[in-house]
Scaffold this motif. Structure first.
Motif, mmCIF file in Angstrom:
data_model
loop_
_atom_site.group_PDB
_atom_site.id
_atom_site.type_symbol
_atom_site.label_atom_id
_atom_site.label_comp_id
_atom_site.label_asym_id
_atom_site.label_seq_id
_atom_site.Cartn_x
_atom_site.Cartn_y
_atom_site.Cartn_z
ATOM 1 N N THR A 68 -2.086 63.023 30.705
ATOM 2 C CA THR A 68 -2.588 61.729 31.192
ATOM 3 C C THR A 68 -2.810 60.768 30.035
ATOM 4 O OG1 THR A 68 -3.673 62.779 33.092
ATOM 5 C CG2 THR A 68 -4.449 60.593 32.449
ATOM 6 N N VAL A 69 -3.390 61.263 28.945
ATOM 7 C CA VAL A 69 -3.586 60.420 27.760
ATOM 8 C C VAL A 69 -2.242 59.926 27.239
ATOM 9 C CG1 VAL A 69 -4.353 60.402 25.349
ATOM 10 C CG2 VAL A 69 -5.788 61.457 27.117
ATOM 11 N N ALA A 70 -1.249 60.819 27.208
ATOM 12 C CA ALA A 70 0.094 60.415 26.758
ATOM 13 C C ALA A 70 0.683 59.351 27.690
ATOM 14 C CB ALA A 70 1.008 61.641 26.702
ATOM 15 N N ALA A 71 0.470 59.535 28.994
ATOM 16 C CA ALA A 71 0.972 58.546 29.960
ATOM 17 C C ALA A 71 0.294 57.193 29.773
ATOM 18 C CB ALA A 71 0.745 59.072 31.384
ATOM 19 N N LEU A 72 -1.006 57.226 29.464
ATOM 20 C CA LEU A 72 -1.724 55.981 29.214
ATOM 21 C C LEU A 72 -1.187 55.271 27.968
ATOM 22 C CD1 LEU A 72 -5.453 56.917 29.986
ATOM 23 C CD2 LEU A 72 -3.937 55.436 31.313
ATOM 24 N N ILE A 73 -0.842 56.033 26.934
ATOM 25 C CA ILE A 73 -0.281 55.430 25.714
ATOM 26 C C ILE A 73 1.037 54.737 26.041
ATOM 27 C CG2 ILE A 73 0.722 55.956 23.457
ATOM 28 C CD1 ILE A 73 -1.360 58.219 23.218
ATOM 29 N N VAL A 74 1.878 55.395 26.845
ATOM 30 C CA VAL A 74 3.145 54.777 27.265
ATOM 31 C C VAL A 74 2.871 53.503 28.068
ATOM 32 C CG1 VAL A 74 5.218 55.080 28.681
ATOM 33 C CG2 VAL A 74 4.396 56.960 27.239
ATOM 34 N N TYR A 75 1.891 53.588 28.966
ATOM 35 C CA TYR A 75 1.557 52.434 29.811
ATOM 36 C C TYR A 75 1.073 51.254 28.974
ATOM 37 C CZ TYR A 75 -0.616 49.700 33.530
ATOM 38 O OH TYR A 75 -0.967 48.691 34.378
ATOM 39 N N VAL A 76 0.289 51.530 27.929
ATOM 40 C CA VAL A 76 -0.197 50.467 27.047
ATOM 41 C C VAL A 76 0.961 49.688 26.440
ATOM 42 C CG1 VAL A 76 -1.285 50.066 24.806
ATOM 43 C CG2 VAL A 76 -2.435 51.470 26.503
ATOM 44 N N PHE A 77 2.024 50.416 26.035
ATOM 45 C CA PHE A 77 3.187 49.744 25.448
ATOM 46 C C PHE A 77 4.004 49.019 26.522
ATOM 47 C CE2 PHE A 77 2.154 52.533 21.933
ATOM 48 C CZ PHE A 77 2.426 51.724 20.827
ATOM 49 N N VAL A 78 4.030 49.558 27.733
ATOM 50 C CA VAL A 78 4.767 48.912 28.831
ATOM 51 C C VAL A 78 4.186 47.536 29.129
ATOM 52 C CG1 VAL A 78 5.247 49.011 31.319
ATOM 53 C CG2 VAL A 78 5.606 51.034 29.891
ATOM 54 N N VAL A 79 2.856 47.416 29.077
ATOM 55 C CA VAL A 79 2.205 46.132 29.374
ATOM 56 C C VAL A 79 1.952 45.315 28.109
ATOM 57 C CG1 VAL A 79 1.174 46.958 31.508
ATOM 58 C CG2 VAL A 79 -0.103 47.174 29.372
ATOM 59 N N ASP A 80 2.670 45.648 27.024
ATOM 60 C CA ASP A 80 2.718 44.806 25.830
ATOM 61 C C ASP A 80 1.413 44.768 25.041
ATOM 62 O OD1 ASP A 80 4.184 43.265 24.085
ATOM 63 O OD2 ASP A 80 3.670 41.366 25.063
ATOM 64 N N LEU A 81 0.699 45.902 24.965
ATOM 65 C CA LEU A 81 -0.475 46.047 24.102
ATOM 66 C C LEU A 81 -1.533 44.957 24.322
ATOM 67 C CD1 LEU A 81 1.308 47.023 20.755
ATOM 68 C CD2 LEU A 81 -0.161 48.504 22.134
ATOM 69 N N ARG A 82 -1.742 44.590 25.562
ATOM 70 C CA ARG A 82 -2.781 43.596 25.846
ATOM 71 C C ARG A 82 -4.154 44.178 25.493
ATOM 72 N NH1 ARG A 82 1.029 42.662 29.899
ATOM 73 N NH2 ARG A 82 1.627 40.474 30.109
ATOM 74 N N PRO A 83 -5.036 43.366 24.852
ATOM 75 C CA PRO A 83 -6.332 43.901 24.404
ATOM 76 C C PRO A 83 -7.133 44.580 25.503
ATOM 77 C CG PRO A 83 -5.951 41.743 23.431
ATOM 78 C CD PRO A 83 -4.848 41.967 24.417
ATOM 79 N N SER A 84 -7.154 43.989 26.702
ATOM 80 C CA SER A 84 -7.945 44.582 27.785
ATOM 81 C C SER A 84 -7.404 45.945 28.181
ATOM 82 C CB SER A 84 -7.947 43.646 29.002
ATOM 83 O OG SER A 84 -6.618 43.417 29.460
ATOM 84 N N VAL A 85 -6.068 46.103 28.129
ATOM 85 C CA VAL A 85 -5.456 47.381 28.504
ATOM 86 C C VAL A 85 -5.700 48.424 27.421
ATOM 87 C CG1 VAL A 85 -3.325 48.521 29.217
ATOM 88 C CG2 VAL A 85 -3.685 46.112 29.761
ATOM 89 N N VAL A 86 -5.556 48.019 26.158
ATOM 90 C CA VAL A 86 -5.827 48.947 25.048
ATOM 91 C C VAL A 86 -7.270 49.418 25.112
ATOM 92 C CG1 VAL A 86 -5.906 49.213 22.550
ATOM 93 C CG2 VAL A 86 -4.067 47.884 23.586
ATOM 94 N N ARG A 87 -8.194 48.474 25.314
ATOM 95 C CA ARG A 87 -9.609 48.820 25.387
ATOM 96 C C ARG A 87 -9.863 49.829 26.506
ATOM 97 N NH1 ARG A 87 -12.660 48.284 29.705
ATOM 98 N NH2 ARG A 87 -11.909 46.134 30.024
ATOM 99 N N ALA A 88 -9.349 49.518 27.712
ATOM 100 C CA ALA A 88 -9.602 50.395 28.854
ATOM 101 C C ALA A 88 -8.921 51.744 28.680
ATOM 102 C CB ALA A 88 -9.110 49.720 30.137
ATOM 103 N N SER A 89 -7.722 51.752 28.101
ATOM 104 C CA SER A 89 -6.988 53.013 27.931
ATOM 105 C C SER A 89 -7.664 53.913 26.898
ATOM 106 C CB SER A 89 -5.546 52.726 27.511
ATOM 107 O OG SER A 89 -4.871 51.990 28.519
#
Length: 583
Positions: A68-89
């Protein structure tokens, strides 16, 4: 299809460009636009669904966590490293790992680690609005949720039913986030939503359902297409319903309150007051200090204008290739002279003038004065008349056949705005001791029934503004034909600040005119890299020869001239630099 599909794409991937403008505007007005940005709510649901699906496929808790953590890392890059997504992930990953290894978590530590990681990747993120709102909201919820919940319990009693407990929790979260981020929302958007706490009770749970259905449809779309299709059909109903509810709420009058941008002093006082209020819960004597500071702050706010020196403020806004000036007179009255261009790609009224007016706390405009009907002067004023109450419009009365001109005067009539046609020799009164004399147009330059005899540029309303021994000459697009007429004014021509005519084109600023005016300061309202080649090298040379200090909106941004009794101050938004042909 349509808006529901665009909304789902935005919720899952953060791509909002396909979302219709009217839908986005409705979310903004209601104060629930935060759900359109992929953040904690979305990441929490995604992490939960990933973890559940991986456990469903037989993975152990530890392995499901790491996948799940690995999937979240992939998702963070999919949505272009937006600060809110990085923070939440980061927060979701750390909490999952702590849960797996059976360790306690501290929310402030987790939040701090998330901020540290983001700032290590990009230190400039500290100044990003998404970073500030995201961390501000989470920090506020962590800090204020319990006090707000306790206050609700004291006032209304502690609820016994589960659904009532959920409502109290939802209200507390929403109120905490709004209190904590309020000044930042005011700073960046100049509006405070009034319905957001109530609207979030409907919107947030619905978003949770939509995101869950969307992710499940993605997961099952590869191997159970009929089931995924059914999920999408159900999701379409929720998406359409949500859009309908938000649009209906947005039509309620006064769903948001326009506010000026808060000052650094306000930020310090606001968050200092919150800290004192929280501190007073543990140390009751602090309440006396808090009361004293509140009374002191109210007095400062009430009396601050009494000690403010009267002044005239003129702002030459950077509207691109066009003119747009804002004047605030000593008595508080306001005036716009021109409003920049309006095209299918850019509306200076919507994207420059209106945000500036909201930033200044301007809710109504006393005078709007289009110098003439060219689009780069009147175009942006259409949006201003659509959005702001206006008391008076003054113009030359020149006939024009264009959409912007027709729409502008249609709005003047629809809204009952008083229209005044002015000509050379007229004066404006009631401006707090400021003199405003109309130098042009002379009647022979204007026709109210057909095209201008000497061209529309030469129908420009030209104003001479005087206050405290300083004068400003606002020339619109007046060219040499009009300048020859100006020369008859003789003693009224010498001026301190000249708004150079027609953006510094070679058809304006004749030697005779500049020698009669002899400005100390020349301001050019001009667009960067414009296709007309404005300002011309010839005009720059002439301005240098008469000793004028040159300011340009294309290089310095907005230019502010403040005038008081016996003094004048000029400020630029960008650092002053010299270009070719300038001194």
């Amino acid at each position: 299809l349509g808006a529901p599909a665009a909304l789902l794409k935005g919720l899952l991937l953060g791509e909002k460009h396909a979302l219709p403008k009217e839908v986005r505007a409705a979310f903004n007005r209601v104060g629930v636009s935060h759900v359109l940005a992929v953040s904690g709510l979305h990441v929490g649901l995604i992490a939960g669904i990933f973890f559940f699906v991986f456990r469903l496929f037989g993975l152990t808790r530890r392995r499901a966590t790491w996948v799940t953590v690995a999937a979240l890392i992939v998702y963070v890059f999919v949505v272009d490293l937006r600060p809110s997504v990085v923070r939440a992930s980061v927060m979701a990953g750390l909490i999952l790992i702590a849960f797996t290894i059976e360790r306690d978590t501290d929310l402030w530590n987790v939040l701090g680690v998330a901020a540290l990681i983001i700032l290590l990747i990009g230190p400039q993120s500290l100044f990003d609005v998404g970073f500030q709102l995201s961390f501000g909201a989470v920090g506020s919820i962590a800090l204020l949720y319990t006090p707000i919940t306790g206050a609700i319990h004291r006032v209304f009693g502690k609820p016994t039913k589960t659904w009532m407990q959920w409502v109290v929790a939802a209200v507390s979260v929403s109120a905490a986030a709004q209190i904590g981020t309020g000044p930042f929302v005011a700073l960046y958007f100049n509006r405070l939503p009034l319905l957001s706490v109530a609207a979030n009770l409907i919107v947030v749970p619905t978003i949770g359902i939509i995101v869950t259905l969307g992710l499940l449809a993605c997961a099952f779309g590869f191997w159970l297409v009929p089931f995924a299709t059914a999920l999408n059909a159900l999701n379409w109903a929720f998406l359409s319903g949500l859009i309908g509810v938000v649009q209906a709420l947005s039509k309620i009058p006064r769903t948001s309150l326009p506010v000026p941008s808060p000052s650094p002093m306000f930020f310090a006082g606001y968050y200092g007051a919150i800290a004192l209020i929280l501190w007073s819960q543990k140390f009751p004597p602090v309440r006396k200090v808090l009361l004293f500071l509140a009374l002191f702050g109210i007095n400062v706010y009430i009396w601050k204008d009494v000690f403010r020196e009267d002044r005239l403020e003129v702002v030459f806004l950077d509207v691109g290739q066009g003119d747009g000036l804002f004047l605030r007179f000593p008595n508080g009255r306001t005036m716009l002279v021109d409003g920049g261009p309006r095209t299918r790609y850019f509306d200076a009224g919507k994207y420059v003038l209106a945000p500036f007016l909201r930033h200044q706390g301007i809710r109504k405009i006393d005078i709007v004065a289009p110098t003439h009907s060219d689009n780069d002067h009147i175009g942006g004023l259409v949006s201003i008349l659509e959005e702001f109450p206006v008391a008076h419009v003054l113009d030359s009365g020149q006939y024009a056949d264009s959409w912007t001109d027709d729409r502008f005067y249609e709005l003047v009539e629809e809204k009952g705005i008083a229209r005044h046609i002015v000509s050379a020799g007229d004066s404006l009164i009631g401006l707090g001791g400021v003199g405003a004399f109309v130098l042009h147009p002379a009647p022979k330059f204007v026709s109210q029934e057909c095209d201008a005899p000497m061209g529309r540029n030469n129908t420009s309303v030209v104003l001479r503004i005087t206050y405290g021994g300083t004068s400003l000459l606002l020339t619109g697009d007046a060219e040499r034909e009009a300048e020859r007429f100006f020369l008859g004014w003789k003693d009224r021509l010498p001026t301190t600040v000249l708004k150079v005519g027609h953006h510094g084109s070679s058809g304006s600023s004749s030697c005779a005119f500049l020698n009669a005016v002899r400005p100390e300061i020349a301001i050019l309202s001009v667009g960067a890299w414009n296709r007309f080649g404005h300002p011309s090298e010839e005009v720059l040379k002439k301005l240098n020869e008469v000793g004028a200090k040159i300011y340009r909106t294309d290089r310095m941004g907005a230019i502010t001239v403040e005038v008081g009794e016996g003094w004048m101050k000029v400020r630029t938004m960008l650092p002053m630099g010299k270009g070719k042909g300038e001194k």
